[in-house]
Design a protein around this motif. Structure first.
Motif, PDB file in Angstrom:
ATOM      1  N   ARG A   1       0.328  -1.265   0.157  1.00  0.00           N
ATOM      2  CA  ARG A   1       0.081   0.136   0.212  1.00  0.00           C
ATOM      3  C   ARG A   1       0.949   1.122  -0.029  1.00  0.00           C
ATOM      4  O   ARG A   1       1.107   2.265  -1.007  1.00  0.00           O
ATOM      5  CB  ARG A   1      -0.950   0.106   1.192  1.00  0.00           C
ATOM      6  N   SER A   2       1.448   1.400   0.265  1.00  0.00           N
ATOM      7  CA  SER A   2       3.283   2.921   0.956  1.00  0.00           C
ATOM      8  C   SER A   2       3.161   2.948  -0.186  1.00  0.00           C
ATOM      9  O   SER A   2       4.026   3.725  -0.450  1.00  0.00           O
ATOM     10  CB  SER A   2       3.313   2.302   2.279  1.00  0.00           C
ATOM     11  N   ARG A   3       4.425   2.093  -0.511  1.00  0.00           N
ATOM     12  CA  ARG A   3       4.634   1.996  -2.265  1.00  0.00           C
ATOM     13  C   ARG A   3       3.825   2.619  -2.536  1.00  0.00           C
ATOM     14  O   ARG A   3       4.772   3.048  -4.057  1.00  0.00           O
ATOM     15  CB  ARG A   3       5.430   0.398  -2.714  1.00  0.00           C
ATOM     16  N   LEU A   4       3.247   1.706  -3.066  1.00  0.00           N
ATOM     17  CA  LEU A   4       2.452   2.275  -4.345  1.00  0.00           C
ATOM     18  C   LEU A   4       2.095   3.545  -4.161  1.00  0.00           C
ATOM     19  O   LEU A   4       1.661   4.644  -5.232  1.00  0.00           O
ATOM     20  CB  LEU A   4       0.564   1.549  -4.360  1.00  0.00           C
ATOM     21  N   ALA A   5       0.730   4.061  -2.502  1.00  0.00           N
ATOM     22  CA  ALA A   5       0.678   5.419  -2.262  1.00  0.00           C
ATOM     23  C   ALA A   5       1.546   6.324  -3.026  1.00  0.00           C
ATOM     24  O   ALA A   5       1.801   7.317  -4.218  1.00  0.00           O
ATOM     25  CB  ALA A   5       0.589   5.216  -1.055  1.00  0.00           C
ATOM     26  N   ARG A   6       3.306   6.159  -2.907  1.00  0.00           N
ATOM     27  CA  ARG A   6       4.383   6.464  -2.826  1.00  0.00           C
ATOM     28  C   ARG A   6       4.691   6.989  -4.622  1.00  0.00           C
ATOM     29  O   ARG A   6       5.096   7.808  -5.077  1.00  0.00           O
ATOM     30  CB  ARG A   6       4.690   6.643  -1.711  1.00  0.00           C
ATOM     31  N   ALA A   7       4.503   5.838  -4.784  1.00  0.00           N
ATOM     32  CA  ALA A   7       4.627   5.924  -6.460  1.00  0.00           C
ATOM     33  C   ALA A   7       4.004   6.573  -7.114  1.00  0.00           C
ATOM     34  O   ALA A   7       4.040   7.087  -8.084  1.00  0.00           O
ATOM     35  CB  ALA A   7       4.741   4.508  -7.022  1.00  0.00           C
ATOM     36  N   ARG A   8       2.332   6.214  -6.803  1.00  0.00           N
ATOM     37  CA  ARG A   8       1.303   7.416  -7.176  1.00  0.00           C
ATOM     38  C   ARG A   8       1.353   8.939  -7.188  1.00  0.00           C
ATOM     39  O   ARG A   8       1.410   9.539  -8.351  1.00  0.00           O
ATOM     40  CB  ARG A   8       0.246   7.131  -7.090  1.00  0.00           C
ATOM     41  N   GLU A   9       1.554   9.272  -6.081  1.00  0.00           N
ATOM     42  CA  GLU A   9       2.021  10.376  -6.206  1.00  0.00           C
ATOM     43  C   GLU A   9       3.405  11.244  -6.706  1.00  0.00           C
ATOM     44  O   GLU A   9       3.482  12.215  -6.980  1.00  0.00           O
ATOM     45  CB  GLU A   9       2.550  10.827  -3.758  1.00  0.00           C
ATOM     46  N   SER A  10       4.657  10.098  -6.325  1.00  0.00           N
ATOM     47  CA  SER A  10       5.882  10.749  -7.133  1.00  0.00           C
ATOM     48  C   SER A  10       5.277  10.961  -8.984  1.00  0.00           C
ATOM     49  O   SER A  10       5.458  12.150  -9.651  1.00  0.00           O
ATOM     50  CB  SER A  10       6.419   9.675  -7.695  1.00  0.00           C
ATOM     51  N   MET A  11       4.381   9.612  -9.647  1.00  0.00           N
ATOM     52  CA  MET A  11       3.854   9.934 -10.736  1.00  0.00           C
ATOM     53  C   MET A  11       3.010  10.997 -11.217  1.00  0.00           C
ATOM     54  O   MET A  11       2.870  11.548 -12.290  1.00  0.00           O
ATOM     55  CB  MET A  11       3.338   8.269 -11.150  1.00  0.00           C
ATOM     56  N   ARG A  12       1.916  11.292  -9.880  1.00  0.00           N
ATOM     57  CA  ARG A  12       1.055  12.297 -10.893  1.00  0.00           C
ATOM     58  C   ARG A  12       2.192  13.452 -10.367  1.00  0.00           C
ATOM     59  O   ARG A  12       1.847  14.953 -11.546  1.00  0.00           O
ATOM     60  CB  ARG A  12       0.503  12.491  -9.462  1.00  0.00           C
TER      61      ARG A  12
ATOM     62  N   VAL B   1      -4.295   9.698   0.411  1.00  0.00           N
ATOM     63  CA  VAL B   1      -3.862   9.023  -0.608  1.00  0.00           C
ATOM     64  C   VAL B   1      -4.028   7.482  -0.474  1.00  0.00           C
ATOM     65  O   VAL B   1      -4.156   7.004  -1.774  1.00  0.00           O
ATOM     66  CB  VAL B   1      -2.162   9.291  -0.705  1.00  0.00           C
ATOM     67  N   VAL B   2      -3.507   6.956   0.443  1.00  0.00           N
ATOM     68  CA  VAL B   2      -3.439   5.464   0.461  1.00  0.00           C
ATOM     69  C   VAL B   2      -4.392   5.057   0.350  1.00  0.00           C
ATOM     70  O   VAL B   2      -5.253   4.211  -0.289  1.00  0.00           O
ATOM     71  CB  VAL B   2      -3.020   5.010   1.652  1.00  0.00           C
ATOM     72  N   ASP B   3      -5.841   5.635   0.375  1.00  0.00           N
ATOM     73  CA  ASP B   3      -7.508   5.433   0.140  1.00  0.00           C
ATOM     74  C   ASP B   3      -7.713   5.432  -1.150  1.00  0.00           C
ATOM     75  O   ASP B   3      -8.612   4.537  -1.775  1.00  0.00           O
ATOM     76  CB  ASP B   3      -8.038   6.060   1.473  1.00  0.00           C
ATOM     77  N   ALA B   4      -7.196   5.897  -1.512  1.00  0.00           N
ATOM     78  CA  ALA B   4      -7.373   6.865  -3.396  1.00  0.00           C
ATOM     79  C   ALA B   4      -7.511   5.543  -4.214  1.00  0.00           C
ATOM     80  O   ALA B   4      -7.726   4.920  -4.614  1.00  0.00           O
ATOM     81  CB  ALA B   4      -7.284   8.227  -3.266  1.00  0.00           C
ATOM     82  N   CYS B   5      -5.632   5.624  -3.487  1.00  0.00           N
ATOM     83  CA  CYS B   5      -5.317   4.414  -4.181  1.00  0.00           C
ATOM     84  C   CYS B   5      -6.286   3.336  -4.200  1.00  0.00           C
ATOM     85  O   CYS B   5      -6.261   2.223  -5.211  1.00  0.00           O
ATOM     86  CB  CYS B   5      -3.547   4.192  -3.987  1.00  0.00           C
ATOM     87  N   ALA B   6      -6.668   2.717  -2.564  1.00  0.00           N
ATOM     88  CA  ALA B   6      -7.442   1.671  -3.012  1.00  0.00           C
ATOM     89  C   ALA B   6      -8.416   1.138  -3.333  1.00  0.00           C
ATOM     90  O   ALA B   6      -8.875   0.469  -4.043  1.00  0.00           O
ATOM     91  CB  ALA B   6      -7.456   1.235  -0.927  1.00  0.00           C
ATOM     92  N   TYR B   7      -9.420   2.861  -3.284  1.00  0.00           N
ATOM     93  CA  TYR B   7     -10.357   3.353  -4.503  1.00  0.00           C
ATOM     94  C   TYR B   7     -10.589   2.373  -5.468  1.00  0.00           C
ATOM     95  O   TYR B   7     -10.880   1.400  -6.293  1.00  0.00           O
ATOM     96  CB  TYR B   7     -10.970   4.443  -3.795  1.00  0.00           C
ATOM     97  N   VAL B   8      -9.187   3.255  -6.262  1.00  0.00           N
ATOM     98  CA  VAL B   8      -8.807   3.298  -7.429  1.00  0.00           C
ATOM     99  C   VAL B   8      -8.660   1.412  -8.018  1.00  0.00           C
ATOM    100  O   VAL B   8      -8.703   1.207  -9.177  1.00  0.00           O
ATOM    101  CB  VAL B   8      -8.008   4.449  -8.182  1.00  0.00           C
TER     102      VAL B   8
END
Lengths: 171, 323
Positions: free
Chosen positions: A144-155, B19-26
């Protein structure tokens, strides 16, 4: 090795190669990585116990190989630039699409390796967090955290555009 | 090595719940939890920033899929299929009965020989010779057995004076596995050893043309993570600890030197090398390399574990049962 295992591995090769490209950003390195992964998978095929997807098992091997290679051959990989995407016309129908794909792949390559893998497996392959956690051998919270960080970086790296870029009329 | 530190929770910016929740939702993770999903959608309805976030992440997914979907249809080099078929053929051969075995084995041997020869083609006969005939234990021992006397010579290679097998055993090293792998487009001999501490060390022997171009002279590099020797013949020996504990290598090299604590980089005497071994510096003044003043480009070090960047966790052998 059973014929069906062999068949499963062969069928997974294109996806395996694409994952390798997602990890390395370079076709030469991707093919090297895919070769090593296949080599190891064949030698360890007795460990395959028909639970889950054979592709996921191969992905797991590939990720491990990738991290080890990063450590072994850091200077070479550090020098490697993402490929000029070969023959763009074969897979992108316009220059604009090609540039958009290029941006996305470059942004992916700019992520740390571990985030890159998580982002690829979820976003491209559509694996669940549980499956990715298993493939990367990390807890689900880490995914979860890796993905969240990745998405934020890519954004921050990718400008927010529509799926197809809008053309502006110029008088 | 760039390393995220999400496992430790000590990475730079804290992740917001949105951010974490939005990822999980998407990513559809909330589909399994209707209550959580409903609560998030309520927040989403009231929060335009969150709406933007969800839209941006959805767009990311679309763009990732647009970029990678066509690559699935890109033509695959035959060599990848060949690798699978070759293994499968070999296994089938060993399951055949007596009469067919000899003939099949011969065919496989020819095939493997041909493939091996192709595999090792890298332009320099020397690398073929080394990869084909090297006595790996002796090489590892040679790398590790250089006499004490300073960082510069500590890891020098003297192939002709390999230490006896008994000494290798005394080091507590046991070979686990060896293989030839293609790394960076070049064949590399990879030998995994188990150390006395129960960790692992890997010796990689490889010709690196690109590095040679950048580093025309030879040099030695050592850190907590690896010890490398570049020789004049473009072969690089890298002793590396890929799993379990990065400190294995340090412990190993310290033990070989008689248990001495790691020394700071010594200032070499003007009289030349500190031992009778040929200097690894080639025609480059030794002190320039040791003092970091060489005009040889610095090879980027693999990230060594520090207090801030803990050693990477072990990478276990994939277990098919876990998937």
């Amino acid at each position: 090795m059973d014929a069906d295992v062999e068949r499963g591995i062969v069928q997974a090769i294109p996806a395996l190669r694409r994952y390798a490209y997602g990890l390395t950003g370079n076709w030469e390195a991707a093919d090297d990585l895919a070769q090593d992964c296949l080599e190891r998978a064949m030698r360890k095929s007795h460990q395959w116990r028909r639970h889950g997807s054979i592709k996921a098992w191969l992905y797991q091997i590939m990720y491990r190989q990738f991290l080890n290679r990063q450590r072994l051959a850091r200077p070479r990989y550090a020098e490697t630039e993402p490929d000029e995407l070969a023959a763009p016309s074969s897979w992108a129908t316009s220059q604009e699409q090609h540039m958009a794909c290029d941006d996305v792949i470059s942004a992916l390559q700019a992520l740390p390796e571990r985030q890159r893998a998580a982002m690829f497996l979820v976003s491209v392959e559509g694996y669940s967090y549980d499956e990715v956690a298993s493939m990367l051998s990390v807890p689900i919270g880490t995914v979860r955290s890796r993905l969240a960080r990745a998405r934020e970086s890519m954004r921050s790296m990718l400008p927010h555009k529509g799926r197809t870029a809008q053309l502006r009329r110029v008088k | 090595m760039t390393r995220d530190r999400d496992e430790t929770g000590r990475s730079g910016a804290a992740l917001s719940r949105d951010v974490v929740d939005a990822c999980a939702y998407v990513d559809g993770i909330m589909d399994n939890s209707p209550q959580e999903k409903a609560a998030f959608e309520e927040r989403l309805r009231l929060n335009t920033d969150l709406q933007d976030l969800v839209t941006a992440y959805r767009k990311q997914n679309e763009r990732m899929q647009d970029a990678f979907a066509p690559l699935l249809h890109k033509s695959v080099p035959e060599s990848l299929y060949f690798r699978v078929e070759r293994h499968a053929d070999m296994r089938r051969v060993f399951s055949l009965r007596s009469g067919a075995v000899a003939a099949a084995l011969m065919a496989i041997c020819i095939g493997v020989g041909w493939a091996g020869a192709r595999h090792l083609q890298s332009g320099n006969p020397l690398v073929h010779e080394i990869l084909g005939t090297i006595e790996n234990r002796a090489t590892l021992a040679a790398i590790l057995s250089a006499p004490e006397g300073g960082e510069m010579t500590a890891l020098s290679v003297r192939m002709e004076n390999a230490v006896p097998e008994a000494r290798l055993k005394a080091m507590g090293l046991t070979e686990i596995e060896r293989s030839v792998q293609t790394i960076g487009g070049q064949p590399a001999l990879i030998i995994d050893y188990r150390t006395a501490e129960g960790g692992t060390a890997t010796l990689m022997v490889q010709q690196r043309d690109a590095d040679t171009v950048k580093a025309p002279s030879t040099f030695v590099r050592e850190d907590d993570f690896s010890a490398s020797v570049w020789t004049g013949d473009t072969i690089v020996y890298t002793l590396i600890s890929p799993t379990e504990s990065h400190m294995d290598i340090k412990a190993l090299t310290q033990r070989i030197r008689g248990g001495a604590a790691p020394q700071p980089v010594p200032v070499p005497q003007p009289s030349g090398p500190t031992s009778d071994l040929p200097t690894m510096a080639g025609d480059m003044p030794e002190d320039r390399i040791l003092a970091g003043q060489s005009d040889i480009p610095v090879v980027p070090d693999v990230e060594a574990p520090t207090a801030d960047t803990p050693a990477a966790p072990p990478i276990p052998e994939p277990n098919a049962q876990s998937l």
